[in-house]
Design a protein around this motif. Structure first.
Motif, PDB file in Angstrom:
ATOM      1  N   ASN A   5       0.900  -0.730  -0.252  1.00 12.71           N
ATOM      2  CA  ASN A   5       0.448  -0.004  -0.023  1.00 12.71           C
ATOM      3  C   ASN A   5       0.804   1.457  -0.052  1.00 12.71           C
ATOM      4  O   ASN A   5       0.316   2.056  -0.798  1.00 12.71           O
ATOM      5  N   ARG A   8       2.700   1.546  -2.780  1.00 13.95           N
ATOM      6  CA  ARG A   8       1.251   2.109  -4.396  1.00 13.95           C
ATOM      7  C   ARG A   8       0.913   3.763  -4.285  1.00 13.95           C
ATOM      8  O   ARG A   8       0.861   4.277  -4.742  1.00 13.95           O
ATOM      9  N   ASN A   9       0.827   3.677  -2.794  1.00 14.81           N
ATOM     10  CA  ASN A   9       0.547   5.303  -2.709  1.00 14.81           C
ATOM     11  C   ASN A   9       1.569   6.253  -3.077  1.00 14.81           C
ATOM     12  O   ASN A   9       1.196   6.998  -3.594  1.00 14.81           O
TER      13      ASN A   9
END
Length: 139
Positions: A5, A8-9
């Motif tokens: 995550n 991805r961020n």
């Protein structure tokens, strides 16, 4: 999962920054295309505004503007710092927030002719821009 995550961020944030940079570069090119370098400010002045001709002139030339923006800039052309509340009242702005929004809106045009809005506690003025054109990214 957390690392995925986070990665991805970071990719999304980098994509947003790249998109914002591309938009800023396009806006600079657009405004620079509107600059008329043969127009200069009045003698002995850094910049000037001609309300009748709807023209703002600075070190980089002149650029057209709207009648409303010319009226907002006219009191600032006298030089020195000005109280925001007085300028807002004199120019027909609803309040100081409206004045700030209008000046933010014309900041790109001012930058194209070498000027910037300088806001401090003691007042606002139009000053010479610091040279901060975006540099080409290495590929």
């Amino acid at each position: 999962m957390v690392a995925a995550n986070r990665a991805r961020n970071q990719r999304l944030a980098a994509a947003r920054r790249a998109e914002a940079q591309a938009r800023a570069e396009e806006a600079i090119r657009m405004f620079q295309g509107q600059v008329m370098p043969e127009f200069r400010p009045p003698a002995g002045k850094l910049w000037g505004v001609n309300v009748k001709a709807l023209m703002v002139t600075g070190p980089g030339g002149g650029i057209g503007t709207s009648a409303a923006m010319a009226r907002v800039l006219a009191p600032l052309a006298a030089g020195g710092r000005h109280d925001e509340t007085e300028v807002a009242a004199a120019t027909g702005c609803r309040d100081v927030t409206d004045l700030r929004e209008r000046l933010t809106g014309i900041a790109g045009k001012l930058a194209a002719i070498g000027l910037r809005v300088d806001r401090r506690k003691v007042g606002i003025r139009i000053a010479k821009a610091k040279p901060t054109l975006p540099t080409p990214q290495a590929s």
